[in-house]
Motif scaffolding. Structure first.
Motif, PDB file in Angstrom:
ATOM      1  N   GLY A  16     -61.852  63.248-113.690  1.00 42.11           N
ATOM      2  CA  GLY A  16     -61.579  63.928-114.304  1.00 42.11           C
ATOM      3  C   GLY A  16     -60.351  64.487-113.784  1.00 42.11           C
ATOM      4  O   GLY A  16     -58.837  64.318-114.245  1.00 42.11           O
ATOM      5  N   TRP A  17     -60.587  65.108-112.701  1.00 40.95           N
ATOM      6  CA  TRP A  17     -59.117  65.627-111.626  1.00 40.95           C
ATOM      7  C   TRP A  17     -58.325  64.659-111.301  1.00 40.95           C
ATOM      8  O   TRP A  17     -57.020  64.913-111.404  1.00 40.95           O
ATOM      9  CB  TRP A  17     -60.022  66.862-110.898  1.00 40.95           C
ATOM     10  CG  TRP A  17     -59.155  67.129-109.915  1.00 40.95           C
ATOM     11  CD1 TRP A  17     -58.371  66.937-108.457  1.00 40.95           C
ATOM     12  CD2 TRP A  17     -57.989  67.829-110.469  1.00 40.95           C
ATOM     13  NE1 TRP A  17     -57.689  67.138-107.848  1.00 40.95           N
ATOM     14  CE2 TRP A  17     -56.740  68.292-109.250  1.00 40.95           C
ATOM     15  CE3 TRP A  17     -57.475  68.575-111.020  1.00 40.95           C
ATOM     16  CZ2 TRP A  17     -56.207  69.141-108.643  1.00 40.95           C
ATOM     17  CZ3 TRP A  17     -56.180  69.078-110.940  1.00 40.95           C
ATOM     18  CH2 TRP A  17     -55.951  69.079-109.726  1.00 40.95           C
ATOM     19  N   LYS A  18     -59.099  63.735-110.879  1.00 34.60           N
ATOM     20  CA  LYS A  18     -58.025  62.511-110.360  1.00 34.60           C
ATOM     21  C   LYS A  18     -56.825  62.709-111.566  1.00 34.60           C
ATOM     22  O   LYS A  18     -55.381  62.524-111.586  1.00 34.60           O
ATOM     23  CB  LYS A  18     -58.385  61.230-109.883  1.00 34.60           C
ATOM     24  CG  LYS A  18     -58.832  60.479-108.201  1.00 34.60           C
ATOM     25  CD  LYS A  18     -59.300  59.369-107.922  1.00 34.60           C
ATOM     26  CE  LYS A  18     -59.395  58.689-107.468  1.00 34.60           C
ATOM     27  NZ  LYS A  18     -59.599  57.570-106.933  1.00 34.60           N
ATOM     28  N   ASP A  19     -57.547  61.392-112.854  1.00 36.16           N
ATOM     29  CA  ASP A  19     -56.432  61.621-113.890  1.00 36.16           C
ATOM     30  C   ASP A  19     -55.560  62.658-114.422  1.00 36.16           C
ATOM     31  O   ASP A  19     -54.260  62.719-114.587  1.00 36.16           O
ATOM     32  CB  ASP A  19     -57.681  61.017-115.385  1.00 36.16           C
ATOM     33  CG  ASP A  19     -57.920  59.854-114.924  1.00 36.16           C
ATOM     34  OD1 ASP A  19     -57.532  58.918-114.531  1.00 36.16           O
ATOM     35  OD2 ASP A  19     -59.362  59.721-115.850  1.00 36.16           O
ATOM     36  N   ALA A  20     -56.045  64.026-113.947  1.00 36.42           N
ATOM     37  CA  ALA A  20     -55.410  65.086-113.977  1.00 36.42           C
ATOM     38  C   ALA A  20     -54.255  65.022-113.038  1.00 36.42           C
ATOM     39  O   ALA A  20     -52.813  65.671-113.528  1.00 36.42           O
ATOM     40  CB  ALA A  20     -55.902  66.461-114.029  1.00 36.42           C
ATOM     41  N   GLU A  21     -54.514  65.212-112.044  1.00 37.13           N
ATOM     42  CA  GLU A  21     -53.294  65.260-110.721  1.00 37.13           C
ATOM     43  C   GLU A  21     -52.403  64.154-111.848  1.00 37.13           C
ATOM     44  O   GLU A  21     -51.038  64.000-111.227  1.00 37.13           O
ATOM     45  CB  GLU A  21     -54.410  64.896-109.816  1.00 37.13           C
ATOM     46  CG  GLU A  21     -54.711  65.778-108.633  1.00 37.13           C
ATOM     47  CD  GLU A  21     -54.857  65.482-107.140  1.00 37.13           C
ATOM     48  OE1 GLU A  21     -54.673  65.747-106.902  1.00 37.13           O
ATOM     49  OE2 GLU A  21     -55.967  64.553-107.273  1.00 37.13           O
ATOM     50  N   THR A  22     -52.727  62.604-111.739  1.00 32.06           N
ATOM     51  CA  THR A  22     -51.942  61.701-111.783  1.00 32.06           C
ATOM     52  C   THR A  22     -50.621  62.432-113.118  1.00 32.06           C
ATOM     53  O   THR A  22     -49.595  62.440-112.497  1.00 32.06           O
ATOM     54  CB  THR A  22     -52.397  60.436-111.964  1.00 32.06           C
ATOM     55  OG1 THR A  22     -53.521  59.897-110.983  1.00 32.06           O
ATOM     56  CG2 THR A  22     -51.494  59.548-112.442  1.00 32.06           C
ATOM     57  N   ASP A  23     -51.551  62.424-113.754  1.00 33.14           N
ATOM     58  CA  ASP A  23     -50.719  62.712-115.025  1.00 33.14           C
ATOM     59  C   ASP A  23     -49.423  64.867-114.517  1.00 33.14           C
ATOM     60  O   ASP A  23     -47.951  64.114-115.280  1.00 33.14           O
ATOM     61  CB  ASP A  23     -51.920  63.057-116.365  1.00 33.14           C
ATOM     62  CG  ASP A  23     -52.001  62.485-117.525  1.00 33.14           C
ATOM     63  OD1 ASP A  23     -52.169  61.439-116.767  1.00 33.14           O
ATOM     64  OD2 ASP A  23     -53.734  62.277-117.876  1.00 33.14           O
ATOM     65  N   LEU A  24     -49.764  65.153-113.766  1.00 29.95           N
ATOM     66  CA  LEU A  24     -48.744  66.349-113.518  1.00 29.95           C
ATOM     67  C   LEU A  24     -47.436  66.012-113.318  1.00 29.95           C
ATOM     68  O   LEU A  24     -47.082  66.022-113.380  1.00 29.95           O
ATOM     69  CB  LEU A  24     -50.155  67.815-112.671  1.00 29.95           C
ATOM     70  CG  LEU A  24     -51.226  67.988-113.512  1.00 29.95           C
ATOM     71  CD1 LEU A  24     -52.490  69.066-112.791  1.00 29.95           C
ATOM     72  CD2 LEU A  24     -50.455  69.289-115.205  1.00 29.95           C
ATOM     73  N   LYS A  25     -48.039  65.139-111.504  1.00 31.28           N
ATOM     74  CA  LYS A  25     -47.943  64.408-110.839  1.00 31.28           C
ATOM     75  C   LYS A  25     -46.501  64.061-111.990  1.00 31.28           C
ATOM     76  O   LYS A  25     -44.853  63.411-111.371  1.00 31.28           O
ATOM     77  CB  LYS A  25     -47.695  63.571-109.635  1.00 31.28           C
ATOM     78  CG  LYS A  25     -48.348  64.199-108.859  1.00 31.28           C
ATOM     79  CD  LYS A  25     -49.383  63.666-107.763  1.00 31.28           C
ATOM     80  CE  LYS A  25     -50.035  64.319-106.746  1.00 31.28           C
ATOM     81  NZ  LYS A  25     -51.049  63.317-105.840  1.00 31.28           N
TER      82      LYS A  25
END
Length: 134
Positions: free
Chosen positions: A47-56
């Protein structure tokens, strides 16, 4: 590097474990769930990996984070499944039945008992550091 605490726990009576962390600097929280502490951590990291992508993608600078895990007693024994519940109970002078209840999440230990359990694990680790085999 930004230090973040991820809490791993299982509520009494629940089958699944959860792992959650809050990353204040980017105003994001991530939750993972699974049938073991390891599975909940893996789900949270995904989930953190997905959140990182969305934030970037939203143009938000994402810091490098260093995750430190904080376990409730049941999750601790589930994650570190090589730790023997009976051995810890002997080390700290608590009934093995009570320790098993803590380990499976039926009972929650008091803050004092939690400290006693951690001290017992550290005591056993220290004893193991000082052994030799010939």
């Amino acid at each position: 590097m930004k230090k973040v605490i991820a809490k791993v726990e299982r509520e009494p009576g629940e089958k699944n474990f959860s792992c959650r962390m809050k990353i204040d600097c980017v105003k994001t929280s991530v939750l993972g769930q699974g049938n073991s502490a390891r599975a909940a951590i893996a789900d949270m990291l995904s989930g953190w990996k997905d959140a990182e992508t969305d934030l970037k993608e939203d143009g938000i600078e994402v810091p490098n984070i260093e995750i430190h895990y904080s376990f409730d007693v049941g999750s601790l024994f589930n994650y570190y499944d090589f730790i023997n519940v009976a051995g810890i109970s002997r080390e700290i002078g608590v009934s093995p039945a009570v320790m098993r209840q803590y380990a499976v999440g039926v009972r929650k230990p008091s803050p004092e008992r939690k400290a006693q359990i951690v001290d017992g694990i550290r005591s056993l680790a220290h004893k193991m550091e000082n052994i030799s085999v010939y």
